[in-house]
Write a protein that holds these residues in place. Structure first.
Motif, PDB file in Angstrom:
ATOM      1  N   ASN A   1       0.836  -1.196   0.000  1.00  0.00           N
ATOM      2  CA  ASN A   1       0.000   0.000   0.000  1.00  0.00           C
ATOM      3  C   ASN A   1       0.868   1.242   0.000  1.00  0.00           C
ATOM      4  O   ASN A   1       1.994   1.224   0.490  1.00  0.00           O
ATOM      5  N   THR A   2       0.298   2.330  -0.501  1.00  0.00           N
ATOM      6  CA  THR A   2       0.940   3.642  -0.421  1.00  0.00           C
ATOM      7  C   THR A   2      -0.131   4.706  -0.537  1.00  0.00           C
ATOM      8  O   THR A   2      -1.229   4.450  -1.055  1.00  0.00           O
ATOM      9  N   GLY A   3       0.186   5.894  -0.067  1.00  0.00           N
ATOM     10  CA  GLY A   3      -0.721   7.019  -0.233  1.00  0.00           C
ATOM     11  C   GLY A   3      -0.771   7.457  -1.685  1.00  0.00           C
ATOM     12  O   GLY A   3       0.244   7.426  -2.389  1.00  0.00           O
ATOM     13  N   ALA A   4      -1.931   7.897  -2.128  1.00  0.00           N
ATOM     14  CA  ALA A   4      -2.115   8.278  -3.532  1.00  0.00           C
ATOM     15  C   ALA A   4      -1.297   9.500  -3.926  1.00  0.00           C
ATOM     16  O   ALA A   4      -0.991   9.671  -5.112  1.00  0.00           O
ATOM     17  N   THR A   5      -0.920  10.323  -2.972  1.00  0.00           N
ATOM     18  CA  THR A   5      -0.183  11.543  -3.303  1.00  0.00           C
ATOM     19  C   THR A   5       1.304  11.452  -2.984  1.00  0.00           C
ATOM     20  O   THR A   5       2.008  12.454  -3.091  1.00  0.00           O
ATOM     21  N   THR A   6       1.788  10.263  -2.619  1.00  0.00           N
ATOM     22  CA  THR A   6       3.212  10.125  -2.319  1.00  0.00           C
ATOM     23  C   THR A   6       4.048  10.225  -3.593  1.00  0.00           C
ATOM     24  O   THR A   6       3.543  10.023  -4.705  1.00  0.00           O
TER      25      THR A   6
ATOM     26  N   ALA B   1       3.911   6.945  -5.506  1.00  0.00           N
ATOM     27  CA  ALA B   1       2.660   6.728  -6.239  1.00  0.00           C
ATOM     28  C   ALA B   1       2.643   7.554  -7.520  1.00  0.00           C
ATOM     29  O   ALA B   1       2.279   7.046  -8.593  1.00  0.00           O
ATOM     30  N   ARG B   2       3.041   8.808  -7.417  1.00  0.00           N
ATOM     31  CA  ARG B   2       3.071   9.659  -8.621  1.00  0.00           C
ATOM     32  C   ARG B   2       4.061   9.108  -9.643  1.00  0.00           C
ATOM     33  O   ARG B   2       3.793   9.088 -10.842  1.00  0.00           O
ATOM     34  N   ALA B   3       5.223   8.635  -9.159  1.00  0.00           N
ATOM     35  CA  ALA B   3       6.229   8.083 -10.071  1.00  0.00           C
ATOM     36  C   ALA B   3       5.710   6.829 -10.762  1.00  0.00           C
ATOM     37  O   ALA B   3       5.912   6.644 -11.968  1.00  0.00           O
ATOM     38  N   MET B   4       5.030   5.951 -10.010  1.00  0.00           N
ATOM     39  CA  MET B   4       4.523   4.704 -10.607  1.00  0.00           C
ATOM     40  C   MET B   4       3.369   4.963 -11.555  1.00  0.00           C
ATOM     41  O   MET B   4       3.175   4.207 -12.508  1.00  0.00           O
ATOM     42  N   GLN B   5       2.601   6.033 -11.336  1.00  0.00           N
ATOM     43  CA  GLN B   5       1.553   6.399 -12.288  1.00  0.00           C
ATOM     44  C   GLN B   5       2.170   6.877 -13.594  1.00  0.00           C
ATOM     45  O   GLN B   5       1.638   6.617 -14.668  1.00  0.00           O
TER      46      GLN B   5
ATOM     47  N   SER C   1      -4.567   0.605  -7.646  1.00  0.00           N
ATOM     48  CA  SER C   1      -6.021   0.634  -7.504  1.00  0.00           C
ATOM     49  C   SER C   1      -6.395   1.357  -6.221  1.00  0.00           C
ATOM     50  O   SER C   1      -5.704   1.227  -5.203  1.00  0.00           O
ATOM     51  N   ASP C   2      -7.509   2.085  -6.277  1.00  0.00           N
ATOM     52  CA  ASP C   2      -8.052   2.721  -5.073  1.00  0.00           C
ATOM     53  C   ASP C   2      -9.305   2.001  -4.578  1.00  0.00           C
ATOM     54  O   ASP C   2     -10.031   2.531  -3.731  1.00  0.00           O
TER      55      ASP C   2
ATOM     56  N   PRO D   1     -10.003   6.100   2.013  1.00  0.00           N
ATOM     57  CA  PRO D   1      -9.802   6.945   0.824  1.00  0.00           C
ATOM     58  C   PRO D   1      -8.460   7.670   0.900  1.00  0.00           C
ATOM     59  O   PRO D   1      -8.031   8.114   1.973  1.00  0.00           O
ATOM     60  N   GLY D   2      -7.817   7.769  -0.239  1.00  0.00           N
ATOM     61  CA  GLY D   2      -6.509   8.408  -0.314  1.00  0.00           C
ATOM     62  C   GLY D   2      -5.358   7.422  -0.288  1.00  0.00           C
ATOM     63  O   GLY D   2      -4.217   7.790  -0.514  1.00  0.00           O
ATOM     64  N   GLU D   3      -5.666   6.146  -0.030  1.00  0.00           N
ATOM     65  CA  GLU D   3      -4.655   5.096  -0.062  1.00  0.00           C
ATOM     66  C   GLU D   3      -4.837   4.249  -1.315  1.00  0.00           C
ATOM     67  O   GLU D   3      -5.941   4.156  -1.856  1.00  0.00           O
ATOM     68  N   LEU D   4      -3.769   3.642  -1.754  1.00  0.00           N
ATOM     69  CA  LEU D   4      -3.780   2.775  -2.934  1.00  0.00           C
ATOM     70  C   LEU D   4      -3.237   1.399  -2.580  1.00  0.00           C
ATOM     71  O   LEU D   4      -2.435   1.266  -1.662  1.00  0.00           O
ATOM     72  N   VAL D   5      -3.652   0.418  -3.346  1.00  0.00           N
ATOM     73  CA  VAL D   5      -2.964  -0.868  -3.347  1.00  0.00           C
ATOM     74  C   VAL D   5      -2.136  -0.895  -4.624  1.00  0.00           C
ATOM     75  O   VAL D   5      -2.574  -0.403  -5.671  1.00  0.00           O
ATOM     76  N   VAL D   6      -0.930  -1.430  -4.504  1.00  0.00           N
ATOM     77  CA  VAL D   6      -0.015  -1.537  -5.641  1.00  0.00           C
ATOM     78  C   VAL D   6       0.332  -3.010  -5.809  1.00  0.00           C
ATOM     79  O   VAL D   6       0.754  -3.663  -4.857  1.00  0.00           O
ATOM     80  N   TRP D   7       0.115  -3.523  -7.014  1.00  0.00           N
ATOM     81  CA  TRP D   7       0.531  -4.888  -7.330  1.00  0.00           C
ATOM     82  C   TRP D   7       1.682  -4.813  -8.312  1.00  0.00           C
ATOM     83  O   TRP D   7       1.635  -4.062  -9.294  1.00  0.00           O
TER      84      TRP D   7
END
Length: 142
Positions: A49-54, A57-61, A89-90, A122-128
């Motif tokens: 998991n990571t925060g959506a605004t970290t 997260a921005r780099a992986m998007q 995913s959120d 809300p505001g957290e993501l799961v990353v696979w």
């Protein structure tokens, strides 16, 4: 040495104990960055998991290519590096599920649900991470 992600030795190494993963990703200016993460093996992928605004997260998007290195810091010493692409995913049920799994692994089963509830918001993501290549040396003393 090259392995496949589904090799039982690789799966066992990645799932054993509370080894921290070291996630490598690329900054917007091309610099390589690493950050420690808690993770779990989730079927044929790794998850965290990571925060959506970290920053990560921005780099992986921006660029879904990552590598995760996990090492054993006592004899027989070893490491597994998984290269792959991420899916983010959120979906809160999945965010909470992975947060609880990570909480159970790193803080103990008795705190898993607490960790899932705290981080499955809300505001957290799961990353696979879907593995594309695995490099490992499971016994550096051999």
């Amino acid at each position: 040495m090259s392995y496949t992600f589904n090799d039982p030795a690789i799966q066992n190494f990645l799932a054993d104990g509370t080894r921290t993963g070291h996630l490598a990703y690329t900054a917007s200016d091309g610099r390589p960055l690493t950050v420690p993460i808690w993770f779990v093996v989730d079927g044929d992928r790794l998850a965290f998991n990571t925060g959506a605004t970290t920053a990560k997260a921005r780099a992986m998007q921006r660029d879904p290519r990552v590598a995760l290195c996990v090492d054993l810091q006592e004899p027989p010493y070893g490491f597994v590096t998984v290269q792959g692409a991420v899916e983010l995913s959120d979906d809160l049920s999945e965010v909470a599920r992975i947060a609880a799994a990570c909480g159970g692994r790193y803080m103990g089963a008795d705190r898993a649900e607490e960790f899932g509830a705290r981080n499955g918001v809300p505001g957290e993501l799961v990353v696979w991470i879907t593995p594309t290549k695995v490099i490992a040396q499971l016994d550096a003393t051999a």
